[in-house]
Design an enzyme around this catalytic site. Structure first.
Site, mmCIF file in Angstrom:
data_model
loop_
_atom_site.group_PDB
_atom_site.id
_atom_site.type_symbol
_atom_site.label_atom_id
_atom_site.label_comp_id
_atom_site.label_asym_id
_atom_site.label_seq_id
_atom_site.Cartn_x
_atom_site.Cartn_y
_atom_site.Cartn_z
ATOM 1 C CE LYS A 32 -11.279 -5.027 -2.674
ATOM 2 N NZ LYS A 32 -10.731 -3.916 -3.884
ATOM 3 C CG ASN A 33 -7.403 -6.962 -4.251
ATOM 4 O OD1 ASN A 33 -8.330 -6.083 -4.717
ATOM 5 N ND2 ASN A 33 -6.823 -6.559 -3.289
ATOM 6 N NE ARG A 47 -6.262 2.736 -10.640
ATOM 7 C CZ ARG A 47 -5.619 3.858 -11.239
ATOM 8 N NH1 ARG A 47 -5.228 3.397 -12.354
ATOM 9 N NH2 ARG A 47 -5.941 5.388 -11.173
ATOM 10 C CB VAL A 82 3.455 0.302 -2.809
ATOM 11 C CG1 VAL A 82 2.449 -0.269 -3.968
ATOM 12 C CG2 VAL A 82 4.172 -1.111 -2.469
ATOM 13 C CG ASP A 109 -3.883 -3.177 -0.241
ATOM 14 O OD1 ASP A 109 -3.814 -1.739 -0.557
ATOM 15 O OD2 ASP A 109 -4.504 -4.009 -1.180
ATOM 16 C CG ASP A 141 2.754 3.179 -17.526
ATOM 17 O OD1 ASP A 141 2.239 2.869 -16.391
ATOM 18 O OD2 ASP A 141 4.083 2.998 -17.582
ATOM 19 N NE ARG A 162 -4.404 2.450 -7.237
ATOM 20 C CZ ARG A 162 -5.526 1.855 -6.501
ATOM 21 N NH1 ARG A 162 -5.243 0.495 -6.256
ATOM 22 N NH2 ARG A 162 -6.739 2.511 -6.701
ATOM 23 N N PRO A 163 -0.642 3.841 -12.648
ATOM 24 C CG PRO A 163 1.246 4.462 -13.527
ATOM 25 C CD PRO A 163 0.610 4.213 -12.193
ATOM 26 C CB CYS A 174 -8.365 4.174 -3.543
ATOM 27 S SG CYS A 174 -9.628 3.141 -3.009
ATOM 28 N NE ARG A 220 -13.867 1.074 -4.047
ATOM 29 C CZ ARG A 220 -12.479 1.453 -4.387
ATOM 30 N NH1 ARG A 220 -11.959 2.736 -3.859
ATOM 31 N NH2 ARG A 220 -12.053 0.870 -5.301
#
Length: 420
Positions: free
Chosen positions: A22-23, A95, A329, A307, A127, A124-125, A119, A399
Site C-alpha cells: 500500500k505504501n 495523510r 517514531v 507499523d 513541515d 506527523r507534521p 490515524c 484502510r
C-alpha cells in the site's frame, strides 16, 4: 460500521499471497500526475480504503481512473488534469493524500492542498515537505486550513531532512523530477517503498540516483510519460501474517515478499523461537516450542518497523518472561496497550517504553481499533485469546488490509464480520 467477532484458540496454517505494498502504490498513484503522455498501469494493487481514497482524489483532480478489481490493476491517465486543489474532505481521511502536492507543483507550478489527517498515532507534521518545496523555489501561503504552493518553475537545490521522512522523501523526489537542474536529498528515508518509487519514476523517464540510501540525487527532466509497473510486495502485511502464525502457534507461508525487506523483524521472530524458512520471494514461519521474550526499539528503516510494533507486542503478551518495547517514531503509538490489557495482557507504559510481562493466556473481550496497525495487532491478540472477542471500528483495519478477515479464515481462524 462493521465489527469483527473473533473466536480465538485456532492454530493458523496454510499459504497466503500478499498484494503490492500500500505504501508503495499510494505515491505511485500520486506520481501518475507527472505523466503528461500515456497511461500509467499499476498491477497487484490492494483493494483497501486508502487506495480508494487516493483514486477518488485523482478523479477530483481530473485524471481518468479505472480500477479493475478482479485483476487488481489500476489504469490512470493524467493527460487532461484540470485542477490543482486537493480538498479537505479527502485529504483529512488519509495523510498520504498530501503526496499529490509535489507532482502538482512540479507539473503545473501550483498546488493547493488541505492540511492532512489520518490515524491518531501522533504528530506527523508536513513541515519537512514544506521546507523541501521552499528549497526548490516554491512560495507558500497558508489560509483556511489549506497550503497554497506556487512556483513558475522549480529549481534543483539541496534538501536536508532533520530526520528521515518516508513521505517527505517521496514528495520532494517527485517534485524534483521536473525541476530545472539537480536536486540532492540529504538524510533521505531508505525504505524499500522509496526505492521502488524511484524505480517507478525512472521507468517514466526520470533520472534518480541513490534511492535506498541516505543521499539521493535527481536530475530534472522536461517531461515524464506513463508506464506499466508492478510494485514490491507489502512487507507490513507479510509481517502481520507471520506474527499471527507465531502468536497462534501456527505454520504460515507468505508469498510475494522479499525477506530482506523484513530483515530486523525476522531476526526478532527467530529470537522469539520461531522457525523460519526464507526463499527469494517466500517466507515460512512455524512456531511449536517455547515463546521467548525479546526487546524491540522501533526506528526508521532499516530499523524495526513502527507499523509492526502493535503486532509483535500482541504476540509478546504470552511470551515466557518480560519484554521491552520502545517506540521512537510516533509518540501516541501505544493506544492499543489499554485494549490489550482488556484481553488480560500485563503491560505497563513508562514514557516511550512498554514493559510486557508475559501471561499464560489471553481472554476474549470487547476491544476497539484506533488505527490500521493497532487494529491488526488486536486481531492477532484476539485470535490468540481464549473464547470470543469483538473488535470495534474495523474500518481502520480495512484502510491497510484487503479482506484480512477472509484471509485469516482461509488460514484456519474464525472471524465473522458483522454490522455494529
Amino acid at each position: 460500521m462493521d465489527k469483527f467477532v473473533v473466536t480465538g484458540g485456532r492454530r493458523l496454517r496454510g499459504e497466503i499471497e500478499i498484494r503490492a505494498a500500500k505504501n508503495a502504490v499510494l505515491p505511485m498513484l500520486a506520481a501518475a500526475i507527472l505523466a503528461s503522455k500515456g497511461e500509467t498501469i499499476i498491477h497487484n494493487v490492494p483493494d483497501t480504503t486508502d487506495i480508494r481514497i487516493m483514486l477518488r482524489l485523482l478523479e477530483t483532480l481530473g485524471l481518468r481512473v479505472k480500477f479493475e478489481k478482479e485483476e487488481h490493476t489500476v489504469i490512470v491517465n493524467g493527460e487532461n488534469i484540470n485542477k490543482y486543489e486537493a480538498p479537505y474532505e479527502l485529504v483529512r481521511k488519509m495523510r498520504a493524500s498530501f503526496m499529490v502536492a509535489g507532482p502538482l507543483l512540479a507539473r503545473f507550478g501550483r498546488a493547493r492542498v488541505s492540511l492532512p489527517g489520518g490515524c491518531a498515532i501522533g504528530a506527523r507534521p508536513v513541515d519537512q515537505h514544506i521546507r523541501g518545496f521552499i528549497a526548490l523555489g516554491a512560495k507558500i501561503e497558508e489560509e483556511h486550513g489549506y497550503i497554497d504552493f506556487r512556483a513558475e518553475k522549480l529549481k534543483g537545490n539541496i534538501v536536508y531532512f532533520d530526520r528521515p521522512s518516508h513521505t517527505g522523501t517521496e514528495n520532494i523526489m517527485m517534485a524534483a523530477t521536473l525541476a530545472r537542474g539537480e536536486t540532492t536529498i540529504i538524510n533521505a528515508a531508505c525504505d524499500p517503498e522509496v526505492y521502488d518509487l524511484a524505480n517507478f519514476l525512472n521507468s517514466m523517464g526520470a533520472k534518480i540516483y541513490g534511492a535506498g540510501s541516505t543521499l539521493i540525487k535527481i536530475e530534472g527532466v522536461e517531461s515524464l510519460h506513463g508506464v506499466e509497473y508492478q510494485p514490491i510486495g507489502d512487507r507490513l502485511e507479510a509481517g502481520t501474517y507471520l506474527l499471527a502464525a507465531i502468536g497462534t502457534r501456527g505454520d504460515i507461508t507468505v508469498k510475494g515478499i522479499k525477506p530482506q525487506h523484513l530483515a530486523i523483524a525476522l531476526m526478532k521472530m527467530e529470537e522469539m523461537g520461531a522457525e523460519l524458512q526464507l526463499k527469494d520471494n517466500t517466507i515460512r514461519a512455524r512456531m511449536d516450542g517455547k515463546l521467548y521474550p525479546v526487546n524491540i526499539t522501533t526506528f526508521p528503516y532499516p530499523g524495526f518497523p513502527t507499523d509492526l510494533q502493535p503486532a509483535i507486542m500482541a504476540v509478546l503478551t504470552v511470551a515466557d518472561g518480560t519484554s521491552y518495547v520502545r517506540e521512537t517514531v510516533f509518540e501516541n503509538r501505544f493506544l492499543h496497550v489499554m485494549e490489550l490489557m482488556r484481553l488480560g495482557a500485563n503491560l505497563e507504559i513508562t514514557g516511550d517504553k512498554v514493559i510486557v510481562k508475559g501471561v499464560e493466556e489471553l481472554q476474549g473481550a470487547e476491544v476497539m481499533a484506533s488505527d490500521i496497525r493497532a487494529g491488526a495487532g488486536l486481531l492477532i491478540a484476539t485470535m490468540m485469546a481464549k473464547g470470543e472477542s469483538q473488535i470495534l471500528r474495523v474500518y481502520h483495519i480495512d484502510r491497510g488490509y484487503e479482506n484480512i478477515d477472509k484471509n485469516f479464515n482461509m488460514l484456519g481462524a474464525t472471524i465473522e464480520r458483522k454490522e455494529q
